[in-house]
Design a protein around this motif. Structure first.
Motif, PDB file in Angstrom:
ATOM      1  N   LEU A  88       0.885  -1.367   0.164  1.00 39.63           N
ATOM      2  CA  LEU A  88       0.083  -0.048  -0.040  1.00 39.63           C
ATOM      3  C   LEU A  88       0.673   1.130  -0.153  1.00 39.63           C
ATOM      4  CD1 LEU A  88      -2.863  -1.069   2.568  1.00 39.63           C
ATOM      5  CD2 LEU A  88      -3.123  -0.312   0.130  1.00 39.63           C
ATOM      6  N   ASP A  89       2.060   1.306   0.685  1.00 39.35           N
ATOM      7  CA  ASP A  89       2.781   2.170   1.032  1.00 39.35           C
ATOM      8  C   ASP A  89       3.507   2.607  -0.423  1.00 39.35           C
ATOM      9  OD1 ASP A  89       3.962   4.317   2.137  1.00 39.35           O
ATOM     10  OD2 ASP A  89       5.486   3.283   3.130  1.00 39.35           O
ATOM     11  N   LEU A  90       4.152   1.517  -1.138  1.00 39.90           N
ATOM     12  CA  LEU A  90       5.003   1.624  -2.182  1.00 39.90           C
ATOM     13  C   LEU A  90       3.853   2.283  -3.351  1.00 39.90           C
ATOM     14  CD1 LEU A  90       7.007   1.248  -4.070  1.00 39.90           C
ATOM     15  CD2 LEU A  90       6.768  -1.162  -4.320  1.00 39.90           C
ATOM     16  N   GLU A  91       2.871   1.480  -3.486  1.00 35.87           N
ATOM     17  CA  GLU A  91       1.850   2.038  -4.247  1.00 35.87           C
ATOM     18  C   GLU A  91       1.337   3.395  -4.097  1.00 35.87           C
ATOM     19  OE1 GLU A  91      -3.181   1.081  -5.355  1.00 35.87           O
ATOM     20  OE2 GLU A  91      -2.302   1.285  -3.558  1.00 35.87           O
ATOM     21  N   SER A  92       1.399   3.932  -3.115  1.00 36.07           N
ATOM     22  CA  SER A  92       1.267   5.418  -2.698  1.00 36.07           C
ATOM     23  C   SER A  92       2.279   6.439  -3.340  1.00 36.07           C
ATOM     24  CB  SER A  92       0.899   5.821  -1.606  1.00 36.07           C
ATOM     25  OG  SER A  92      -0.199   5.590  -0.950  1.00 36.07           O
ATOM     26  N   ARG A  96       2.377   8.937  -6.426  1.00 36.89           N
ATOM     27  CA  ARG A  96       2.739  10.390  -6.310  1.00 36.89           C
ATOM     28  C   ARG A  96       4.077  10.960  -7.314  1.00 36.89           C
ATOM     29  NH1 ARG A  96       1.758   9.192  -0.755  1.00 36.89           N
ATOM     30  NH2 ARG A  96       3.877   9.083  -0.277  1.00 36.89           N
ATOM     31  N   TRP A  97       4.901   9.986  -7.341  1.00 37.66           N
ATOM     32  CA  TRP A  97       5.894  10.163  -8.127  1.00 37.66           C
ATOM     33  C   TRP A  97       5.583  10.288  -9.604  1.00 37.66           C
ATOM     34  CZ3 TRP A  97       9.341   6.021  -5.108  1.00 37.66           C
ATOM     35  CH2 TRP A  97       9.792   6.642  -4.009  1.00 37.66           C
ATOM     36  N   PHE A  98       4.712   9.155 -10.192  1.00 38.46           N
ATOM     37  CA  PHE A  98       4.532   9.290 -11.489  1.00 38.46           C
ATOM     38  C   PHE A  98       3.532  10.529 -11.869  1.00 38.46           C
ATOM     39  CE2 PHE A  98       5.061   4.490 -11.740  1.00 38.46           C
ATOM     40  CZ  PHE A  98       5.874   4.509 -13.182  1.00 38.46           C
ATOM     41  N   SER A  99       2.694  11.004 -10.926  1.00 38.59           N
ATOM     42  CA  SER A  99       2.031  12.181 -11.169  1.00 38.59           C
ATOM     43  C   SER A  99       2.746  13.265 -11.245  1.00 38.59           C
ATOM     44  CB  SER A  99       1.088  12.408 -10.077  1.00 38.59           C
ATOM     45  OG  SER A  99       0.399  13.747  -9.794  1.00 38.59           O
ATOM     46  N   GLY A 100       3.826  13.466 -10.560  1.00 29.15           N
ATOM     47  CA  GLY A 100       4.947  14.490 -10.514  1.00 29.15           C
ATOM     48  C   GLY A 100       5.836  14.549 -11.662  1.00 29.15           C
ATOM     49  N   SER A 157      -0.069  18.211  -6.661  1.00 31.18           N
ATOM     50  CA  SER A 157      -0.836  17.051  -7.517  1.00 31.18           C
ATOM     51  C   SER A 157      -1.810  16.865  -6.373  1.00 31.18           C
ATOM     52  CB  SER A 157       0.088  15.699  -7.588  1.00 31.18           C
ATOM     53  OG  SER A 157      -0.557  14.629  -7.628  1.00 31.18           O
ATOM     54  N   PRO A 158      -3.097  16.473  -7.220  1.00 28.35           N
ATOM     55  CA  PRO A 158      -4.421  15.693  -6.183  1.00 28.35           C
ATOM     56  C   PRO A 158      -4.057  14.367  -5.817  1.00 28.35           C
ATOM     57  CG  PRO A 158      -4.797  15.426  -8.802  1.00 28.35           C
ATOM     58  CD  PRO A 158      -3.435  16.287  -8.614  1.00 28.35           C
ATOM     59  N   PHE A 159      -3.018  13.687  -6.141  1.00 21.96           N
ATOM     60  CA  PHE A 159      -2.552  12.421  -5.583  1.00 21.96           C
ATOM     61  C   PHE A 159      -1.748  12.509  -4.374  1.00 21.96           C
ATOM     62  CE2 PHE A 159      -3.201  12.022 -10.132  1.00 21.96           C
ATOM     63  CZ  PHE A 159      -4.169  10.960  -9.982  1.00 21.96           C
ATOM     64  N   LYS A 160      -2.364  12.975  -3.314  1.00 25.13           N
ATOM     65  CA  LYS A 160      -1.630  13.098  -2.004  1.00 25.13           C
ATOM     66  C   LYS A 160      -2.177  12.249  -0.839  1.00 25.13           C
ATOM     67  CE  LYS A 160       0.775  16.864  -3.113  1.00 25.13           C
ATOM     68  NZ  LYS A 160       2.301  16.728  -3.118  1.00 25.13           N
ATOM     69  N   ALA A 161      -1.203  11.806   0.124  1.00 22.86           N
ATOM     70  CA  ALA A 161      -1.626  11.057   1.377  1.00 22.86           C
ATOM     71  C   ALA A 161      -1.949  12.270   2.208  1.00 22.86           C
ATOM     72  CB  ALA A 161      -0.537  10.364   1.909  1.00 22.86           C
ATOM     73  N   LEU A 162      -3.386  12.305   2.519  1.00 18.10           N
ATOM     74  CA  LEU A 162      -3.672  13.561   3.284  1.00 18.10           C
ATOM     75  C   LEU A 162      -3.404  13.281   4.777  1.00 18.10           C
ATOM     76  CD1 LEU A 162      -7.242  13.781   1.840  1.00 18.10           C
ATOM     77  CD2 LEU A 162      -5.226  15.166   1.134  1.00 18.10           C
ATOM     78  N   THR A 163      -3.003  14.548   5.469  1.00 12.09           N
ATOM     79  CA  THR A 163      -3.120  14.454   6.913  1.00 12.09           C
ATOM     80  C   THR A 163      -4.351  14.136   7.620  1.00 12.09           C
ATOM     81  OG1 THR A 163      -3.704  16.818   7.022  1.00 12.09           O
ATOM     82  CG2 THR A 163      -1.145  16.205   6.983  1.00 12.09           C
TER      83      THR A 163
END
Length: 579
Positions: A88-92, A96-100, A157-163
């Motif tokens: 799950l963490d690697l996916e996130s 984020r990296w692909f989006s950026g 990016s809209p692909f963020k892990a939110l606080t």
């Protein structure tokens, strides 16, 4: 921890079936996978996923909506030490990296990204960089991780892990908005309030992507069951959002252009959805939802930056309200053009008299609180020293004497020589990138009309203001220039070198920080206009200048360097840094 393999196969049913028979882990083991589109297309798609049954998930994609995206090949990351939490963490991270990176159109939703703790997380995350480099070697990434993470595409990016408080705010906003949409006669105003660096812009961008994903969701797409937003992906919400027209209004030109680039690269979003207040006011179509970033920077009926804008302001007022009444503001345009509004505010970032008045902002906040449509952000995302640093800066600027909080690894340094600070910023930019000089508006902008001239001359250093108003931070000459408030507000830097000019000084008689009206060179910033017409005094000017430096001193994520022109103020700040 680098014992992984990347297995590649065509995005076809027969290939998946054959691959599934090769290894039991292909049907029963946590993995991360990447499905790549046809790179011969101008904007190839890409999807990142994780699963404990890779073959089953691939078959679902082949029969679902992904089959229509011209996807060609699958890469599966297999590591016998990976568990569900790691995947799950690697996916996130990969999302984020692909989006950026910006090479592919990311086909993922943004609802399931996580930043959860798990056993040996730091060790596993070191291996993520090895996975990145392996994928980069195969051509899936075009830039390095530091280059990606310093880019606006990544930061906005809209692909963020939110606080936690961002996630709660998004959930509460969704619940309130969907409830309001059920009543065709309802009109609502939602308010998100937060200090610099709490992620107000991210809230707006994330929410627009999430609403579009809910609207377009198909049952066969699958949804991450652990996502805090999974409950919203239901048919009745799809129906509510089916015809939703939404826009994001951003007053500052530079930030608006950067967000447009992000929207252009994000499926289901479009650059045309990002607008200036004037563009929204001139629109002849109503909107169901308008989100307003930096609401405090919306304008009043005051003398604008150009004759063209003065004419537009008058014409929009007359078209919407029948007359050019000075009481109408750009916020009134937004109310007239939209049914529902989400206002993102920080009253201490208003920097000019024709920004919305504190009274107007307070009224919106009070009404939202009364209607249970008010949300506060507190977690500091930008400054690594945390929210205590932001409050420390604001307290010092208010002439208070706060104790210096624990800054951890955050680097806060005061310089006596501008040349030394300039060289330190150059060194940090060489090390980590995204390090720039910024300053208060205490020098005339001579180079705007005479490019060969210098604007700021101090300690033998000769500097020019930013040579462009659009995306200055990433422009080719930005490291040798100085950014103004109107160029950097809303942006992140790794290190900010802040020049506090002679527009702010210490009054030896009172021991208080005061504004120097003569040294403040922003004509629009001290104009007798807006809500301060005929009453604009030194205390009002001090508020705006203090807000400007409050913004500049909270741009640096890793550190802030400071040079102060006024000797007495420099001494005051030096004492504050040792208190």
């Amino acid at each position: 921890m680098t014992e992984f393999s990347i297995q590649r196969l065509p995005f076809r049913r027969d290939a998946v079936d054959t691959w599934a028979r090769d290894d039991a882990r292909h049907t029963n083991w946590p993995v991360v996978y990447v499905i790549e589109g046809d790179t011969r297309r101008s904007s190839p798609g890409l999807y990142v996923g994780e699963t404990v049954s890779a073959a089953t998930r691939m078959r679902q994609h082949l029969s679902g909506s992904k089959r229509n995206e011209s996807l060609k090949s699958i890469r599966v990351v297999v590591n016998h030490r990976f568990n569900k939490s790691v995947c799950l963490d690697l996916e996130s991270h990969l999302i984020r990296w692909f989006s950026g990176d910006g090479r592919y159109r990311l086909l993922n939703g943004n609802d399931g990204l996580t930043d959860a703790q798990y056993y040996d997380r730091d060790i596993y995350r070191e291996s993520f960089r090895d996975v990145f480099e392996a994928l980069r070697a195969e051509g899936l990434f075009s830039r390095s991780i530091p280059q990606i993470e310093n880019s606006d595409l990544f930061k906005l990016s809209p692909f963020k892990a939110l606080t936690e408080d961002q996630g709660i705010a998004i959930m509460d906003i969704l619940e309130g908005l969907l409830e309001d949409l059920q009543d065709p006669d309802a009109r609502s105003t939602l308010v998100v309030q937060g200090n610099p660096g709490t992620g107000k812009t991210i809230i707006a961008i994330f929410l627009m992507k999430l609403l579009a994903d809910i609207r377009d969701y198909r049952d066969q797409d699958g949804i991450e069951p652990d996502s805090m937003f999974s409950e919203f992906f239901v048919p009745e919400n799809r129906d509510l959002l089916r015809t939703l027209r939404m826009a994001l209004v951003i007053p500052q030109q530079s930030l608006r252009m950067s967000v447009k680039k992000v929207f252009k690269r994000t499926p289901k979003l479009d650059a045309s959805m990002v607008m200036s207040p004037f563009q929204l006011g001139e629109s002849d179509q109503p909107y169901d939802l308008v989100l307003v970033d930096e609401t405090h920077r919306l304008g009043q009926r005051a003398n604008q930056a150009s004759g063209v804008q003065n004419k537009k302001f008058r014409e929009i007022n007359e078209a919407l309200f029948g007359s050019d009444d000075p009481r109408y503001t750009q916020l009134d345009w937004i109310k007239a053009r939209s049914t529902h509004k989400l206002l993102l505010v920080d009253g201490e970032q208003s920097v000019r008299p024709h920004d919305l008045s504190p009274t107007t902002l307070s009224a919106e906040v009070s009404q939202a609180k009364n209607e249970h449509r008010f949300f506060r952000l507190t977690t500091q995302m930008r400054v690594q020293a945390g929210a205590d640093y932001v409050e420390f800066v604001r307290a010092v600027l208010r002439s208070e004497q706060p104790s210096l909080p624990d800054l951890g690894d955050y680097e806060l340094r005061l310089f006596d020589d501008l040349g030394e600070m300039r060289e330190a910023i150059r060194q940090k930019d060489a090390e980590v990138g995204l390090s720039r000089l910024v300053a208060g508006y205490a020098w005339d902008w001579v180079s705007r009309n005479h490019p060969e001239a210098f604007d700021i001359e101090l300690d033998g250093e000769r500097l020019r203001w930013n040579g462009t108003d659009k995306d200055w931070i990433n422009s080719k000459d930005s490291l040798e220039e100085v950014g103004s408030i109107h160029t950097v507000q809303g942006y992140d830097l790794n290190y900010a070198g802040v020049i506090i000019g002679p527009d702010l000084r210490l009054d030896p008689a009172t021991g208080r920080i005061v504004a120097d009206r003569e040294s403040y060179r922003d004509k629009k910033g001290k104009e007798n206009t807006g809500h301060l017409k005929d009453t604009f005094g030194d205390d009002d000017l001090l508020t705006f200048i203090r807000n400007i430096y409050g913004v500049l001193l909270t741009r640096g994520m890793r550190g802030t360097y400071v040079y102060v022109c006024d000797p007495a103020l420099r001494e005051r700040l030096a004492a504050a840094l040792t208190r």
